[in-house]
Design an enzyme around this catalytic site. Structure first.
Site, PDB file in Angstrom:
ATOM      1  N   LYS A  72      37.436  49.463  37.126  1.00 53.81           N
ATOM      2  CA  LYS A  72      37.666  48.217  36.377  1.00 53.81           C
ATOM      3  C   LYS A  72      36.821  48.198  35.114  1.00 53.81           C
ATOM      4  O   LYS A  72      35.692  48.671  35.108  1.00 53.81           O
ATOM      5  CB  LYS A  72      37.303  47.011  37.243  1.00 53.81           C
TER       6      LYS A  72
ATOM      7  N   GLU B  53      43.600  46.049  50.365  1.00 56.57           N
ATOM      8  CA  GLU B  53      42.488  45.192  49.955  1.00 56.57           C
ATOM      9  C   GLU B  53      41.480  45.032  51.083  1.00 56.57           C
ATOM     10  O   GLU B  53      41.849  44.780  52.237  1.00 56.57           O
ATOM     11  CB  GLU B  53      43.057  43.796  49.635  1.00 56.57           C
TER      12      GLU B  53
ATOM     13  N   ASP C  79      37.412  34.892  51.497  1.00 59.77           N
ATOM     14  CA  ASP C  79      36.099  35.524  51.254  1.00 59.77           C
ATOM     15  C   ASP C  79      35.037  35.027  52.230  1.00 59.77           C
ATOM     16  O   ASP C  79      34.030  35.696  52.457  1.00 59.77           O
ATOM     17  CB  ASP C  79      35.651  35.271  49.812  1.00 59.77           C
TER      18      ASP C  79
ATOM     19  N   HIS D 116      34.990  42.563  46.574  1.00 57.46           N
ATOM     20  CA  HIS D 116      36.280  43.162  46.940  1.00 57.46           C
ATOM     21  C   HIS D 116      36.362  44.615  46.507  1.00 57.46           C
ATOM     22  O   HIS D 116      35.756  45.021  45.511  1.00 57.46           O
ATOM     23  CB  HIS D 116      37.424  42.393  46.267  1.00 57.46           C
TER      24      HIS D 116
ATOM     25  N   TYR E 193      40.111  41.809  33.070  1.00 56.39           N
ATOM     26  CA  TYR E 193      39.690  43.153  33.429  1.00 56.39           C
ATOM     27  C   TYR E 193      40.874  44.092  33.617  1.00 56.39           C
ATOM     28  O   TYR E 193      41.922  43.686  34.115  1.00 56.39           O
ATOM     29  CB  TYR E 193      38.764  43.171  34.643  1.00 56.39           C
TER      30      TYR E 193
ATOM     31  N   ASP F 174      46.331  44.874  33.898  1.00 54.91           N
ATOM     32  CA  ASP F 174      45.353  43.937  33.337  1.00 54.91           C
ATOM     33  C   ASP F 174      45.356  42.662  34.165  1.00 54.91           C
ATOM     34  O   ASP F 174      46.435  42.161  34.517  1.00 54.91           O
ATOM     35  CB  ASP F 174      45.707  43.578  31.882  1.00 54.91           C
TER      36      ASP F 174
ATOM     37  N   GLU G 114      37.413  45.428  18.992  1.00 52.10           N
ATOM     38  CA  GLU G 114      38.389  46.185  19.780  1.00 52.10           C
ATOM     39  C   GLU G 114      37.908  46.158  21.233  1.00 52.10           C
ATOM     40  O   GLU G 114      36.836  46.693  21.542  1.00 52.10           O
ATOM     41  CB  GLU G 114      38.458  47.639  19.289  1.00 52.10           C
TER      42      GLU G 114
END
Ligand SMILES: Cc1cn([C@H]2C[C@H](O)[C@@H](COP(=O)(O)OP(=O)(O)O[C@H]3O[C@H](C)C(=O)[C@H](O)[C@H]3O)O2)c(=O)[nH]c1=O
Length: 186
Positions: free
Chosen positions: A71, A142, A169, A61, A131, A47, A28
């Site tokens: 998360k 962001e 990035d 981030h 995640y 998700d 699970e």
């Protein structure tokens, strides 16, 4: 399911119960009731899945409050080094990071609460990372921190010449330059 606390408050490793048999395995990957009982009270509403090849480093981030995201990170293919950096200004571990290898072999999960920057490097030929987040993606909110910040000194376990970084990035600010964004509290 085993809960493993880290030296950073509220940053939790979960070792799910794995049911193996000659067909393979079952586990699970999330249960609201059981994770709440384990102290993970995040209400996950989104998700994400990302696939990357060897050497990719995604991050670091985070989203500005009130859009910050908790998360719950798992790897269903390959191996990553997952990294969380504590941005909570009143945390005893403010500015510290924790790194852990997550893989389809160890099946570990990593719970990263709001108030952290997140990133990972891909140590296998490729990796699929899944995640759960407890806040929606917000492009406007962001923000990021340079993966190679001189003060964080994160060892991504990727030779510099092999690192694959997005153009976005590659121009992220240092931890110090981003510090005015950190308003989180523990
Ligand atoms: C994160 C995200 C992205 N996107 C779109 C925006 C871009 O057009 C495209 C790629 O986004 P980005 O390059 O920001 O993806 P990553 O570099 O994997 O970003 C993630 O990397 C680190 C490891 C994280 O923890 C965050 O979830 C997230 O920042 O997907 C969406 O539509 N929804 C989303 O939730």
């Amino acid at each position: 399911m085993e809960i493993i606390n880290t030296e950073i408050p509220n940053l939790i490793i979960i070792k799910p119960e794995v049911y193996s048999d000659p067909r393979g395995y079952f586990l699970e990957s999330f249960s609201e009731k059981r994770y709440k009982e384990a102290g993970i009270n995040a209400q996950f509403i989104q998700d994400n899945i990302s696939k990357s090849s060897y050497g990719v480093i995604r991050g670091l981030h985070y989203q500005l409050a009130p859009y910050s995201q908790s998360k719950l990170v798992s790897v269903i293919e390959g191996t990553i080094l997952d990294v969380a950096v504590d941005l909570r200004k009143n945390s005893p571990t403010f500015g510290q990071h924790f790194a852990i290898e997550l893989s389809d072999e160890n099946k570990l999960q990593f719970f990263i609460p709001q108030g952290f920057a997140h990133g990972f490097s891909v140590l296998s030929e490729s990796a699929v990372v899944v995640y759960k987040c407890d806040n929606y993606f917000s492009q406007e909110a962001e923000r990021g921190i340079a993966y190679n910040d001189a003060n964080l000194k994160i060892d991504w376990k990727i030779p510099a010449e092999k690192a694959i970084i997005s153009s976005k990035d590659s121009i992220l600010p240092s931890f110090k330059e981003a510090e005015h964004n950190f308003v989180y509290s523990i």
